[in-house]
Design a protein around this motif. Structure first.
Motif: not given
Length: 891
Positions: A254-266
């Motif tokens: 498995r791969w671990k995939i992480a994501a945040i909103p573009r530009g970071g959290w508001s």
């Protein structure tokens, strides 16, 4: 005199001197408002963050699914090559290159595929640019030995990467161990097959590098190890910013995939100031009313004190004010009962229209003014009150000098003064307007009662119409439910006939609604004439009627009643120089009194029986039975199992070969739908197609069969089996689908190798723009059109010219009798000649014997299909069948 209102100075003093209770109330409200605002701010931020994480999770799920699908599809393609090598270990470079080229194609991210027999690379595709890899020995190469040995020792595919490639760029390398299995069950290592997946193409096709992607993504887990925290795609900072995390499931890890909103959290929601403004407005709406209420409360307390001070003064004025009010329009009179002297005030003279000069001290003055019709009653009431020494009350009319009348109301009381003299003191006032108003009210009351009576009659009429059909006068469905089928009703039906008119819509459409109404009235009269006086006849729908039997009835009586109705309904009905003919279908159900709500069940059972009568040819009657109910339940069970089967991918294609009529070479296969039922085994379409059509899932089954057929064709090519053409059936629903072509996007096939078979019975001569457009676009894609079961439907020669199919198939019902019937043989020959004249290839299905095959060959038929050569079979058996050439032995 006290001042009736406060002065402006006093009012301003009241408004500028708030009490301590008012200040406390405003302070509490202000504190509550501030706390509510803080709570709303915290909640708004929390909701904003949760919403943002949900949005990021949805986007991440889409990217993860595409990435996972692309990786697995690439590796799945290579597994096909591995399976082929396991069966053909002596594969050479030319064959390896041809198979690998069909795997890589334009729709995969595979960069190259290498084969290493005995762990030494000797097979490669593409060869250009990869010549240096030929001769690579995995056992001695330090960089690749560990991964290769791990794949060999584990017996499973090992995915490594991303790694820097010698040809430039990065990629993921999947190494597949290949084992050869012998007849005794043992196996030995053949070598390795290595496939390189281009990382940049994988990222791009999965949407990771899409500039419009609203999220930043980081992927970790080199060599498919989820415990490896090294980020190989994206920015390390994504992992440190509380991202949304998911996992990409790979065949070996498995791969671990992480994501945040573009530009970071508001941290600040867009509606922050809107919420703050709303809280401020709400606070004002609370504070201002409380402040005003407190001011009004203080003012009220001061007013109460002022009113108490004035009350004392008002009591002194009350007697004089009362007398002034009483004497404004009321005349006062007094009679001395001892002397008979009568005293009137000026208002009394005005009421009775008596001048100042006339003496009013005598009783006769009053008596003479009375209306002759009221005099006796008025005097009697007057003297009865005097004799009783009590209260006096009377209404009477008087006659004025101009001859008009006036209604007077008199009240009084007998009393004795301090000198022991008896008097009767009273008042009179004009009540003419009151009497007139009372008269009008009585008239209005009578009118209202008459109106209520009319409304009640109208309500009863409306209730009648709401429970009866306006056209036939029969009770309607509501009446049936309330008065007959309801468990609380007094009537208990013993049987029910559900009647539906056949061909009524045709009459309604051709002769108009007036004709249809006339037929309905005629049908209602027939039902009333045949029903007994105790039976209940109702119209419950457009052309649906019900007869509820309330007396004991058996099958024979009910059958006789239904037969009479059917026979009378068959008779022609005249309408405006036309003889209209229609029939009826009848469903009969007998009540099961053991059921609690058997009336409702009765209508359902009769409806089921009616459905059976219609499906069996109409113009007949059917009884409801447990067998019929079991069949309905069975159909429901089959429908549920079909839906589950679609989810579990239980539908699969069987293939029946097609042969050249002259050379007997395999020229194609027809893919036939089969259902691999978990308990009943392989089922033919007759067992599920009708129910699937009712569920509207036939187009989905067609799509599954098509996709699996194309996938099996790739297996045949890999196994060295050459089948030039595949035919799949297409339902009418898919042909009329405007999105048919979009649903075919992404399918991989060679133009001219795929044909869609259309049942002749679903083809219409009338022009259909959607079908015509789909036909044209199918030809542009390289998909041929075939007409199946030709000779059993109604396709015309003109429609064949318009459709221009590639082939037509003669139905087996026409083919089988040609051995013993010359007429059938000539009919088949005519169909073949029609096809040849139009340039259409002719395929005969249902070829049961080699004698059939010889006759059809001599008649000029192009291709043959039937049990004389082969029955439908799964793909694995087809491969073995073609390799061994078993049909040649039969021929």
């Amino acid at each position: 005199m006290p001042k009736p209102y406060l002065s402006r100075i006093e009012a301003s003093q009241i408004l500028t001197r708030p009490s301590l209770s008012s200040i406390a109330a405003v302070g509490i409200a202000l504190a509550v408002t501030v706390v509510a605002g803080i709570f709303a701010e915290v909640q708004n931020r929390s909701v904003h963050l949760q919403s943002a994480r949900v949005d990021v999770g949805e986007q991440l799920g889409l990217v993860r699914a595409r990435l996972e699908g692309n990786i697995n599809s690439n590796l799945q393609l290579v597994r096909g090559l591995v399976a082929l090598i396991a069966t053909q270990p002596d594969i050479d470079q030319d064959k390896f290159g041809r198979i690998a080229s069909s795997l890589i194609g334009k729709h995969s991210q595979l960069r190259n595929v290498a084969g290493a027999p005995n762990l030494v690379v000797s097979l490669m595709y593409p060869m250009k640019g990869n010549e240096k890899a030929i001769g690579l020995d995995y056992r001695t190469n330090e960089q690749q030995r560990a991964a290769a040995m791990r794949a060999v020792n584990s017996g499973e595919m090992v995915l490594a990467g991303p790694v820097n490639l010698l040809q430039g760029g990065k990629g993921f390398i999947g190494r597949f161990p290949v084992f050869i299995q012998y007849a005794d069950g043992s196996n030995s290592l053949w070598g390795l097959v290595a496939a390189v997946v281009d990382a940049e193409r994988l990222y791009a096709d999965s949407g990771l590098t899409d500039p419009d992607l609203p999220i930043d993504i980081a992927i970790s887990g080199r060599d498919a190890s989820v415990n490896d925290r090294t980020v190989f795609f994206g920015d390390d900072q994504v992992v440190a910013q509380n991202p949304v995390i998911s996992e990409v499931v790979l065949p070996t890890g498995r791969w671990k995939i992480a994501a945040i909103p573009r530009g970071g959290w508001s941290d600040s929601p867009e509606n922050t100031w809107y919420v703050r403004g709303l809280v401020a407005v709400c606070g004002l709406l609370i504070l201002v009313p409380i402040f005003i209420a407190s001011q009004l409360y203080d003012q009220r307390r001061r007013h109460i004190r002022e009113l108490k001070r004035r009350q004392v003064q008002m009591e002194r004025l009350s007697q004089r004010l009362k007398l002034a009010l009483d004497t404004s329009k009321i005349g006062i009179w007094e009679l001395n009962l001892d002397t008979g002297e009568l005293t009137w005030d000026g208002r009394m003279r005005e009421l009775y229209d008596i001048g100042e000069k006339r003496d009013t001290s005598k009783y006769d003055v009053w008596s003479e003014c009375l209306h002759p019709d009221d005099r006796e009653r008025a005097e009697q009431e007057y003297w009865e009150a005097i004799n009783a020494g009590g209260m006096y009350h009377s209404d009477f009319r008087i006659i004025l000098q101009d001859g008009s009348t006036r209604w007077i109301r008199a009240i009084g009381a007998v009393h004795t003064n301090i000198r022991r003299q008896r008097y009767i003191l009273g008042v009179n006032w004009d009540v003419s307007s009151d009497i007139q108003l009372k008269t009008r009210l009585m008239t209005a009351k009578q009118s209202a009662e008459d109106r209520n009576r009319e409304l009640e009659e109208a309500r009863a009429l409306m209730e009648y119409h709401s429970l009866h059909d306006s056209l036939t006068g029969l009770p309607n469905r509501r009446f049936l439910d309330q008065q007959v089928l309801d468990p609380q009703s007094g009537q208990k039906p013993t049987a029910l006939l559900h009647i539906d008119l056949d061909r009524f819509k045709h009459i309604n459409d051709t002769l108009g609604h007036a004709a249809g109404d006339s037929m309905l009235i005629h049908a209602a009269s027939v039902l009333n004439e045949n029903a007994s006086p105790t039976d209940f006849v109702a119209r419950i729908g457009g052309d649906e009627f019900v007869i509820a039997i309330t007396e004991p009835a058996d099958h024979s009586k009910l059958a006789a009643l239904a037969g009479r109705i059917i026979e009378e309904m068959r008779q022609p009905v005249p309408f405006e120089n036309h003889e209209c003919r229609f029939g009826v279908s009848i469903g009969i159900a007998i009540a099961d009194t053991s059921l609690r709500d058997y009336g409702r069940h009765l209508l359902v059972d009769a409806d089921i029986a009616l459905y059976r009568a219609k499906s069996n040819g109409r113009n007949r009657f059917e009884f409801f039975s447990d067998t019929l109910k079991s069949e309905i339940v069975r159909n429901k069970q089959v429908a549920d199992e079909i839906l589950c089967g679609l989810e579990r991918q239980e539908f699969l294609p069987y293939f029946q070969p097609q042969f050249d009529a002259r050379t007997l070479e395999v020229i194609g296969v027809e893919a036939l739908a089969r259902w691999d039922h978990p308990s009943e085994g392989i089922l033919l379409p007759d067992a599920f197609l009708k129910t699937a059509g009712e569920l509207n899932v036939v187009p989905l089954i067609d799509r599954i069969i098509l996709e699996r057929t194309l996938w099996q064709s790739a297996r045949w090519k890999a196994a060295g089996i050459d089948i030039p053409k595949m035919s799949v059936n297409v339902s009418a629903g898919r042909l009329n689908d405007p999105n048919l072509m979009e649903s075919l996007d992404g399918l991989s096939f060679e133009p001219g190798s795929l044909s869609f078979e259309l049942l002749e019975s679903i083809f219409l001569d009338e022009k259909n723009d959607i079908i015509a457009a789909n036909f044209e676009r199918l030809r542009e894609m390289g998909i041929d059109i075939e007409i199946d079961d030709f000779g059993t439907g109604y396709a015309s020669i003109v429609s064949l010219i318009h459709l221009r199919p590639k082939r037509l198939k003669i139905d087996r019902q026409l083919v089988i009798p040609i051995i013993r019937s010359d007429s059938q043989r000539r009919l088949v020959a005519s169909i073949i000649e029609i096809g040849q004249s139009l340039g259409i290839q002719v395929v005969a299905e249902g070829v049961e014997t080699m004698e059939h095959a010889a006759i059809l060959r001599d008649l000029g038929c192009d291709a043959l299909q039937g049990y004389a050569f082969a029955a439908p079979m799964p793909s694995d058996r087809l491969i073995d069948f073609v390799r061994k050439g078993q049909w040649r032995k039969a021929s």
